[in-house]
Design a protein around this motif. Structure first.
Motif, PDB file in Angstrom:
ATOM      1  N   ARG A  50       0.832  -1.205   0.000  1.00  0.00           N
ATOM      2  CA  ARG A  50       0.000   0.000   0.000  1.00  0.00           C
ATOM      3  C   ARG A  50       0.865   1.253   0.000  1.00  0.00           C
ATOM      4  NH1 ARG A  50      -2.433  -0.018   4.903  1.00  0.00           N
ATOM      5  NH2 ARG A  50      -3.254  -2.037   4.355  1.00  0.00           N
ATOM      6  N   ARG A  51       1.922   1.247   0.825  1.00  0.00           N
ATOM      7  CA  ARG A  51       2.830   2.391   0.891  1.00  0.00           C
ATOM      8  C   ARG A  51       3.532   2.608  -0.448  1.00  0.00           C
ATOM      9  NH1 ARG A  51       6.568   0.792   4.659  1.00  0.00           N
ATOM     10  NH2 ARG A  51       4.788   0.295   5.914  1.00  0.00           N
ATOM     11  N   ALA A  52       3.983   1.526  -1.071  1.00  0.00           N
ATOM     12  CA  ALA A  52       4.649   1.642  -2.372  1.00  0.00           C
ATOM     13  C   ALA A  52       3.678   2.167  -3.427  1.00  0.00           C
ATOM     14  CB  ALA A  52       5.206   0.289  -2.797  1.00  0.00           C
ATOM     15  N   HIS A  53       2.447   1.709  -3.382  1.00  0.00           N
ATOM     16  CA  HIS A  53       1.439   2.182  -4.334  1.00  0.00           C
ATOM     17  C   HIS A  53       1.161   3.674  -4.130  1.00  0.00           C
ATOM     18  CE1 HIS A  53      -2.034   2.070  -6.966  1.00  0.00           C
ATOM     19  NE2 HIS A  53      -2.729   2.672  -6.017  1.00  0.00           N
ATOM     20  N   GLU A  54       1.036   4.094  -2.879  1.00  0.00           N
ATOM     21  CA  GLU A  54       0.783   5.509  -2.597  1.00  0.00           C
ATOM     22  C   GLU A  54       1.946   6.378  -3.051  1.00  0.00           C
ATOM     23  OE1 GLU A  54      -0.100   5.532   1.563  1.00  0.00           O
ATOM     24  OE2 GLU A  54      -2.145   4.811   1.259  1.00  0.00           O
ATOM     25  N   GLU A  55       3.175   5.899  -2.864  1.00  0.00           N
ATOM     26  CA  GLU A  55       4.340   6.657  -3.323  1.00  0.00           C
ATOM     27  C   GLU A  55       4.371   6.739  -4.840  1.00  0.00           C
ATOM     28  OE1 GLU A  55       7.752   4.784  -1.621  1.00  0.00           O
ATOM     29  OE2 GLU A  55       7.227   5.388   0.422  1.00  0.00           O
ATOM     30  N   PHE A  56       4.011   5.663  -5.502  1.00  0.00           N
ATOM     31  CA  PHE A  56       4.014   5.636  -6.959  1.00  0.00           C
ATOM     32  C   PHE A  56       2.919   6.527  -7.538  1.00  0.00           C
ATOM     33  CE2 PHE A  56       2.538   3.769 -10.984  1.00  0.00           C
ATOM     34  CZ  PHE A  56       3.691   3.920 -11.725  1.00  0.00           C
ATOM     35  N   MET A  57       1.785   6.599  -6.839  1.00  0.00           N
ATOM     36  CA  MET A  57       0.633   7.324  -7.362  1.00  0.00           C
ATOM     37  C   MET A  57       0.592   8.790  -6.939  1.00  0.00           C
ATOM     38  SD  MET A  57      -0.739   5.161  -9.309  1.00  0.00           S
ATOM     39  CE  MET A  57      -2.309   5.840  -9.747  1.00  0.00           C
ATOM     40  N   THR A  58       1.745   9.402  -6.691  1.00  0.00           N
ATOM     41  CA  THR A  58       1.765  10.831  -6.405  1.00  0.00           C
ATOM     42  C   THR A  58       1.335  11.577  -7.662  1.00  0.00           C
ATOM     43  OG1 THR A  58       4.085  11.050  -7.044  1.00  0.00           O
ATOM     44  CG2 THR A  58       3.626  10.610  -4.701  1.00  0.00           C
ATOM     45  N   PRO A  59       0.774  12.781  -7.523  1.00  0.00           N
ATOM     46  CA  PRO A  59       0.296  13.512  -8.705  1.00  0.00           C
ATOM     47  C   PRO A  59       1.354  13.694  -9.794  1.00  0.00           C
ATOM     48  CG  PRO A  59      -0.531  14.550  -6.713  1.00  0.00           C
ATOM     49  CD  PRO A  59       0.425  13.469  -6.280  1.00  0.00           C
ATOM     50  N   GLY A  60       2.589  13.946  -9.409  1.00  0.00           N
ATOM     51  CA  GLY A  60       3.657  14.100 -10.402  1.00  0.00           C
ATOM     52  C   GLY A  60       3.906  12.820 -11.187  1.00  0.00           C
ATOM     53  N   ASN A  61       3.941  11.693 -10.479  1.00  0.00           N
ATOM     54  CA  ASN A  61       4.151  10.398 -11.149  1.00  0.00           C
ATOM     55  C   ASN A  61       2.983  10.033 -12.051  1.00  0.00           C
ATOM     56  OD1 ASN A  61       6.634  10.008  -9.990  1.00  0.00           O
ATOM     57  ND2 ASN A  61       5.900   8.659  -8.392  1.00  0.00           N
ATOM     58  N   VAL A  62       1.770  10.321 -11.594  1.00  0.00           N
ATOM     59  CA  VAL A  62       0.594  10.006 -12.397  1.00  0.00           C
ATOM     60  C   VAL A  62       0.615  10.810 -13.694  1.00  0.00           C
ATOM     61  CG1 VAL A  62      -1.931  10.194 -12.483  1.00  0.00           C
ATOM     62  CG2 VAL A  62      -0.828   9.288 -10.450  1.00  0.00           C
ATOM     63  N   GLU A  63       0.975  12.076 -13.591  1.00  0.00           N
ATOM     64  CA  GLU A  63       1.030  12.919 -14.793  1.00  0.00           C
ATOM     65  C   GLU A  63       2.101  12.418 -15.766  1.00  0.00           C
ATOM     66  OE1 GLU A  63      -0.310  15.475 -17.399  1.00  0.00           O
ATOM     67  OE2 GLU A  63      -1.222  15.174 -15.431  1.00  0.00           O
ATOM     68  N   GLN A  64       3.262  12.022 -15.264  1.00  0.00           N
ATOM     69  CA  GLN A  64       4.318  11.467 -16.125  1.00  0.00           C
ATOM     70  C   GLN A  64       3.834  10.184 -16.800  1.00  0.00           C
ATOM     71  OE1 GLN A  64       7.715  10.834 -13.658  1.00  0.00           O
ATOM     72  NE2 GLN A  64       8.374  12.974 -13.728  1.00  0.00           N
ATOM     73  N   TRP A  65       3.161   9.347 -16.062  1.00  0.00           N
ATOM     74  CA  TRP A  65       2.643   8.088 -16.594  1.00  0.00           C
ATOM     75  C   TRP A  65       1.632   8.356 -17.701  1.00  0.00           C
ATOM     76  CZ3 TRP A  65      -2.275   5.627 -15.550  1.00  0.00           C
ATOM     77  CH2 TRP A  65      -2.337   4.311 -15.976  1.00  0.00           C
ATOM     78  N   ARG A  66       0.743   9.326 -17.493  1.00  0.00           N
ATOM     79  CA  ARG A  66      -0.265   9.662 -18.509  1.00  0.00           C
ATOM     80  C   ARG A  66       0.387  10.205 -19.769  1.00  0.00           C
ATOM     81  NH1 ARG A  66      -4.678  12.373 -14.449  1.00  0.00           N
ATOM     82  NH2 ARG A  66      -5.595  10.403 -13.763  1.00  0.00           N
ATOM     83  N   GLU A  67       1.384  11.067 -19.608  1.00  0.00           N
ATOM     84  CA  GLU A  67       2.089  11.609 -20.773  1.00  0.00           C
ATOM     85  C   GLU A  67       2.804  10.498 -21.546  1.00  0.00           C
ATOM     86  OE1 GLU A  67       1.985  14.653 -22.088  1.00  0.00           O
ATOM     87  OE2 GLU A  67       0.499  15.126 -20.548  1.00  0.00           O
ATOM     88  N   GLN A  68       3.399   9.569 -20.829  1.00  0.00           N
ATOM     89  CA  GLN A  68       4.089   8.459 -21.489  1.00  0.00           C
ATOM     90  C   GLN A  68       3.094   7.600 -22.267  1.00  0.00           C
ATOM     91  OE1 GLN A  68       6.008   5.772 -18.792  1.00  0.00           O
ATOM     92  NE2 GLN A  68       7.175   4.768 -20.391  1.00  0.00           N
ATOM     93  N   LYS A  69       1.928   7.342 -21.678  1.00  0.00           N
ATOM     94  CA  LYS A  69       0.905   6.562 -22.377  1.00  0.00           C
ATOM     95  C   LYS A  69       0.438   7.287 -23.635  1.00  0.00           C
ATOM     96  CE  LYS A  69      -2.400   4.130 -20.643  1.00  0.00           C
ATOM     97  NZ  LYS A  69      -3.544   3.602 -19.885  1.00  0.00           N
ATOM     98  N   LYS A  70       0.292   8.612 -23.554  1.00  0.00           N
ATOM     99  CA  LYS A  70      -0.128   9.393 -24.728  1.00  0.00           C
ATOM    100  C   LYS A  70       0.914   9.286 -25.836  1.00  0.00           C
ATOM    101  CE  LYS A  70      -2.905  12.882 -22.371  1.00  0.00           C
ATOM    102  NZ  LYS A  70      -2.973  14.310 -21.991  1.00  0.00           N
ATOM    103  N   ARG A  71       2.197   9.402 -25.463  1.00  0.00           N
ATOM    104  CA  ARG A  71       3.266   9.311 -26.478  1.00  0.00           C
ATOM    105  C   ARG A  71       3.275   7.940 -27.136  1.00  0.00           C
ATOM    106  NH1 ARG A  71       6.092  12.117 -22.516  1.00  0.00           N
ATOM    107  NH2 ARG A  71       7.138  10.232 -21.815  1.00  0.00           N
ATOM    108  N   LEU A  72       3.115   6.876 -26.326  1.00  0.00           N
ATOM    109  CA  LEU A  72       3.093   5.527 -26.884  1.00  0.00           C
ATOM    110  C   LEU A  72       1.903   5.334 -27.815  1.00  0.00           C
ATOM    111  CD1 LEU A  72       4.063   3.390 -23.775  1.00  0.00           C
ATOM    112  CD2 LEU A  72       5.433   3.765 -25.822  1.00  0.00           C
ATOM    113  N   LYS A  73       0.759   5.853 -27.421  1.00  0.00           N
ATOM    114  CA  LYS A  73      -0.436   5.708 -28.240  1.00  0.00           C
ATOM    115  C   LYS A  73      -0.279   6.468 -29.554  1.00  0.00           C
ATOM    116  CE  LYS A  73      -5.450   5.990 -27.927  1.00  0.00           C
ATOM    117  NZ  LYS A  73      -6.580   6.326 -27.070  1.00  0.00           N
TER     118      LYS A  73
END
Length: 107
Positions: free
Chosen positions: A67-90
């Motif tokens: 749970r702690r690792a998931h919360e650290e991974f799901m910080t707003p900055g990380n989520v935004e980077q993940w979304r941008e990466q998915k957009k680039r791949l798509k």
């Protein structure tokens, strides 16, 4: 209650039901107060119920860690980077597909 749990051991016939009942009792006994928890652990050490308690504590620690690792991974900055990466791949896949389709002969 903990003293009684320390001396019991199930037979093979009702192990599943018995294990569930013992876990229910252990959850009720586990107070969250370190001094009492240490006393319960000492009473149950080496017993079948003690092994169940240890397994339950290990499971709880693993869930907390995940749970702690998931919360650290799901910080707003990380989520935004993940979304941008998915957009680039798509976009990359779409442009590859569009380039591939443009080379096909038209009917």
């Amino acid at each position: 209650m903990a003293t009684a749990l320390a001396v019991i051991a199930p037979d093979d016939s009702g192990l599943r039901t018995f294990k569930g009942a013992v876990r229910c009792l252990l959850v009720d006994l586990w107070s969250g107060i370190p001094f009492l928890n240490n006393e319960i652990e000492a009473l149950l050490a080496g017993s079948w119920a003690g092994e169940n308690l240890r397994a339950m504590k290990d499971h709880q620690a693993a869930r907390k860690s995940a749970r702690r690792a998931h919360e650290e991974f799901m910080t707003p900055g990380n989520v935004e980077q993940w979304r941008e990466q998915k957009k680039r791949l798509k976009l990359g896949r779409l442009s590859w597909r569009a380039g591939r389709c443009s080379r096909l002969p038209r009917v």
